[in-house]
Write an enzyme that holds these catalytic residues in place. Structure first.
Site, PDB file in Angstrom:
ATOM      1  N   ARG A   4      32.105  30.400  -5.907  1.00 29.26           N
ATOM      2  CA  ARG A   4      31.619  30.902  -4.610  1.00 29.26           C
ATOM      3  C   ARG A   4      32.659  30.630  -3.523  1.00 29.26           C
ATOM      4  O   ARG A   4      32.812  31.387  -2.582  1.00 29.26           O
ATOM      5  CB  ARG A   4      30.261  30.273  -4.254  1.00 29.26           C
ATOM      6  CG  ARG A   4      29.731  30.718  -2.900  1.00 29.26           C
ATOM      7  CD  ARG A   4      28.222  30.630  -2.732  1.00 29.26           C
ATOM      8  NE  ARG A   4      27.617  29.485  -3.368  1.00 29.26           N
ATOM      9  CZ  ARG A   4      27.696  28.206  -2.946  1.00 29.26           C
ATOM     10  NH1 ARG A   4      28.384  27.926  -1.844  1.00 29.26           N
ATOM     11  NH2 ARG A   4      27.117  27.232  -3.601  1.00 29.26           N
ATOM     12  N   TYR A  56      27.334  55.066   9.434  1.00 27.60           N
ATOM     13  CA  TYR A  56      26.610  54.910   8.181  1.00 27.60           C
ATOM     14  C   TYR A  56      25.187  54.403   8.461  1.00 27.60           C
ATOM     15  O   TYR A  56      25.003  53.426   9.199  1.00 27.60           O
ATOM     16  CB  TYR A  56      27.374  53.921   7.291  1.00 27.60           C
ATOM     17  CG  TYR A  56      26.711  53.699   5.965  1.00 27.60           C
ATOM     18  CD1 TYR A  56      26.624  54.733   5.038  1.00 27.60           C
ATOM     19  CD2 TYR A  56      26.154  52.477   5.636  1.00 27.60           C
ATOM     20  CE1 TYR A  56      25.987  54.540   3.820  1.00 27.60           C
ATOM     21  CE2 TYR A  56      25.525  52.269   4.421  1.00 27.60           C
ATOM     22  CZ  TYR A  56      25.450  53.309   3.522  1.00 27.60           C
ATOM     23  OH  TYR A  56      24.820  53.121   2.326  1.00 27.60           O
ATOM     24  N   ASP A  58      35.424  50.197  10.854  1.00 24.51           N
ATOM     25  CA  ASP A  58      35.017  50.468   9.471  1.00 24.51           C
ATOM     26  C   ASP A  58      35.971  51.535   8.948  1.00 24.51           C
ATOM     27  O   ASP A  58      35.925  52.693   9.362  1.00 24.51           O
ATOM     28  CB  ASP A  58      33.558  50.944   9.437  1.00 24.51           C
ATOM     29  CG  ASP A  58      33.051  51.175   8.015  1.00 24.51           C
ATOM     30  OD1 ASP A  58      33.875  51.517   7.137  1.00 24.51           O
ATOM     31  OD2 ASP A  58      31.835  51.048   7.785  1.00 24.51           O
ATOM     32  N   LYS A  82      33.553  52.722  -2.258  1.00 22.73           N
ATOM     33  CA  LYS A  82      33.919  54.112  -2.065  1.00 22.73           C
ATOM     34  C   LYS A  82      35.336  54.386  -2.595  1.00 22.73           C
ATOM     35  O   LYS A  82      35.563  54.303  -3.780  1.00 22.73           O
ATOM     36  CB  LYS A  82      33.744  54.478  -0.593  1.00 22.73           C
ATOM     37  CG  LYS A  82      32.416  53.962   0.014  1.00 22.73           C
ATOM     38  CD  LYS A  82      31.187  54.611  -0.584  1.00 22.73           C
ATOM     39  CE  LYS A  82      29.879  53.930  -0.187  1.00 22.73           C
ATOM     40  NZ  LYS A  82      29.613  53.813   1.245  1.00 22.73           N
TER      41      LYS A  82
HETATM   42  C1  LIG Z   1      28.751  53.012   2.028  1.00 19.42           C
HETATM   43  C2  LIG Z   1      29.193  52.588   3.351  1.00 19.42           C
HETATM   44  C3  LIG Z   1      28.887  51.319   3.836  1.00 19.42           C
HETATM   45  C4  LIG Z   1      28.034  50.345   3.060  1.00 19.42           C
HETATM   46  O1  LIG Z   1      28.685  49.916   1.892  1.00 19.42           O
HETATM   47  P1  LIG Z   1      27.918  49.502   0.517  1.00 19.42           P
HETATM   48  O2  LIG Z   1      29.043  49.177  -0.384  1.00 19.42           O
HETATM   49  O3  LIG Z   1      27.105  50.694   0.103  1.00 19.42           O
HETATM   50  O4  LIG Z   1      27.054  48.344   0.834  1.00 19.42           O
HETATM   51  C5  LIG Z   1      29.379  50.959   5.086  1.00 19.42           C
HETATM   52  N1  LIG Z   1      30.136  51.813   5.811  1.00 19.42           N
HETATM   53  C6  LIG Z   1      30.440  53.048   5.380  1.00 19.42           C
HETATM   54  C7  LIG Z   1      31.281  53.950   6.225  1.00 19.42           C
HETATM   55  C8  LIG Z   1      29.989  53.484   4.137  1.00 19.42           C
HETATM   56  O5  LIG Z   1      30.286  54.709   3.708  1.00 19.42           O
END
Ligand SMILES: *Cc1c(COP(=O)(O)O)cnc(C)c1O
Length: 383
Positions: A53, A105, A175, A200
Site C-alpha cells: 500500500r 465527466y 484532467d 482510457k
Molecule cells: C473516465 C473518466 C474519469 C473517471 O475515471 P475512472 O477510471 O472511470 O474512474 C475521469 N475523468 C474523465 C475525463 C474520464 O473520461
C-alpha cells in the site's frame, strides 16, 4: 561506465518507461512484483519496500513513468480515475471553493456535488472555455478543468487559467484524460496538477481501471503520498503492469485513432441525418486555434447530434463493429449516449445549458479500419 543519458522524444519514452527493464535479470518487460509485503534485512533496515500500500516496485515504475511523460516530478497511481480525484480532493477542507468546468465527466460531477459538497467544499460549475466566467473568490483554492471537455469538446486556455490561478494563490488542476501527455502536457503550460483516468488512452485496451495524479511541488507531493497510503486506493501490481504495457503503444495508437477520427468527423459532418459534429480537429470547431496553441493533436473523441431522437435508438441498436458501451480511449470504437449514461448524474438544467441533448451521441474512435467504422455508421444511420 554509465551510459550517457540522451533527451528522448515522447515516442521513445512511452516504450522505455522510467527504468524500463529489470536491472536484476535484464527482463525487458518490467516484472510484476505480486507481493503484499517485503522482508526486512535486519532490525530497522528496509530494502526500500515495506508494504505494497505504501510502495510496490511495479507501481513505482508506472508512477515514475507517468510523471516523466507529463514532465512532472511526482506521479501517483490509483485503482481508478475516480479514486485519483477523491485522493486529490483530500487536499482541500470545508469552506474551500473550487471552480470547475461545467462540461465534465459525469462521475466527477457526482463526486463533487453528492460527496464532497456534503463535507463542506463549495463547487461552482462554469464554462471554463470563457475566461470571463472564471471568477475567483477569497476562498477559491483551485480551478479544475477538462480540455477538451466531455462531451462537448470545449477548449479551455490552460496557460491563462494557470496564470490567473497563480495570481490568486489557487491551484490549476487539469484532467488530461482525453489528450494524454502524448498530445498535451499541462504542467509545461503552468498547471499545478494533472489528473488521469488511466482506464482510457493510457491503458488503451478496455481491460483495466486506473487513475493518476502528477505534480511538481514537493510539499504537495508529500501530502498526496500520505493521503495515498492512508486511503489505500492504490493500483494493484498486475494492473500497474497492464497500464505500463498499454503505455508502450500510446503514440502509435493515438496517431491511428486521431487519423481515423478525422475521417469519421468529416464524414459525419456531410451526413444529412447528422445535425452537428463536435471534433476539435475540424478547423471550424470554436476551440481549434486555441487547442493548437497548447496541444500537438486533437485526440479521437467526437460527439455528434442526430436529427431526431428516434434515430438514437436506431443507431445504438444497429451498430455492429462499433460497440454500444461506456468508456473511451481503447483500441475498440465505442459509442455512448451521454444523457442516459456518462452524464446521467448531471441535472437537466445544467445539461441543457451545456448542450447535452437527447440527440447527442459520443464516439470514441478506435484503431480499426476507418472505412469499416464509417461503413458501420452508414448502415446504422441509413438503415
Ligand atoms: C473516465 C473518466 C474519469 C473517471 O475515471 P475512472 O477510471 O472511470 O474512474 C475521469 N475523468 C474523465 C475525463 C474520464 O473520461
Amino acid at each position: 561506465m554509465a551510459k550517457k543519458k540522451q533527451q528522448l522524444h515522447l515516442d521513445s519514452l512511452v516504450v522505455h518507461g522510467s527504468q524500463g527493464f529489470d536491472p536484476l535479470t535484464g527482463a525487458v518487460s518490467f516484472p510484476i512484483y505480486q507481493s503484499a509485503t517485503f522482508r526486512h534485512p535486519g532490525l530497522n533496515e528496509t530494502t526500500g519496500y515495506d508494504y505494497s500500500r505504501l510502495q510496490n516496485p511495479t507501481r513505482e515504475e508506472l508512477e515514475k513513468t507517468i510523471a516523466k511523460l507529463e514532465s512532472g516530478a511526482h506521479g501517483f497511481a490509483y485503482s481508478s480515475g475516480m479514486a485519483a480525484i477523491a485522493n486529490l480532493l483530500q487536499l482541500f477542507k470545508p469552506g474551500d471553493h473550487i471552480l470547475v468546468s461545467d462540461d465534465l465527466y459525469g462521475g466527477t460531477f457526482r463526486l463533487f456535488e453528492e460527496i464532497y459538497h456534503e463535507s463542506g467544499i463549495v463547487f461552482d460549475f462554469v464554462n471554463t472555455s470563457d475566461l470571463d466566467q472564471i471568477k475567483f473568490k477569497d476562498n477559491t483554492v483551485a480551478v479544475f478543468i477538462e480540455t477538451p471537455s466531455n462531451p462537448m469538446m470545449k477548449i479551455a486556455d490552460i496557460r491563462e487559467i494557470a496564470k490567473k490561478a497563480k495570481q490568486h494563490g489557487a491551484l490549476c488542476i487539469v484532467d488530461n484524460t482525453f489528450l494524454t501527455p502524448y498530445f498535451q502536457r499541462p504542467l509545461e503550460l503552468g498547471a499545478d496538477l494533472v489528473v488521469h483516468s488511466g482506464t482510457k488512452y493510457l491503458g488503451g485496451h478496455n481491460d483495466t481501471l486506473a487513475g493518476f495524479l502528477v505534480v511538481n511541488d514537493a510539499a504537495c507531493a508529500e501530502r498526496l503520498q500520505l493521503i495515498q497510503k492512508s486511503l489505500g486506493a492504490v493500483l494493484a501490481p498486475f494492473d500497474s503492469w497492464l497500464i505500463l504495457r498499454g503505455i508502450k503503444t500510446l503514440s502509435v495508437r493515438l496517431e491511428r485513432q486521431q487519423a481515423n477520427a478525422m475521417r469519421v468527423a468529416i464524414w459525419l459532418k456531410e451526413h444529412k441525418k447528422v445535425d452537428s459534429v463536435h471534433y476539435v480537429g475540424l478547423p471550424d470547431h470554436p476551440g481549434y486555434a486555441l487547442n493548437l496553441k497548447q496541444a500537438s493533436g486533437f485526440g479521437a473523441m467526437i460527439s455528434f447530434s442526430v436529427k431526431s431522437k428516434k434515430m438514437v435508438a436506431q443507431v445504438l441498436e444497429r451498430v455492429s463493429l462499433i460497440y454500444y458501451a461506456e468508456s473511451l480511449g481503447g483500441v475498440e470504437t465505442l459509442i455512448t449516449y451521454p444523457i442516459e449514461q456518462t452524464h446521467a448524474a448531471i441535472p437537466a438544467d445544467l445539461r441543457a445549458r451545456i448542450g447535452i441533448n437527447d440527440r447527442l451521441l459520443r464516439l470514441s474512435v478506435g484503431i480499426e479500419s476507418a472505412d469499416d467504422i464509417i461503413n458501420d455508421l452508414k448502415q446504422a444511420l441509413e438503415g
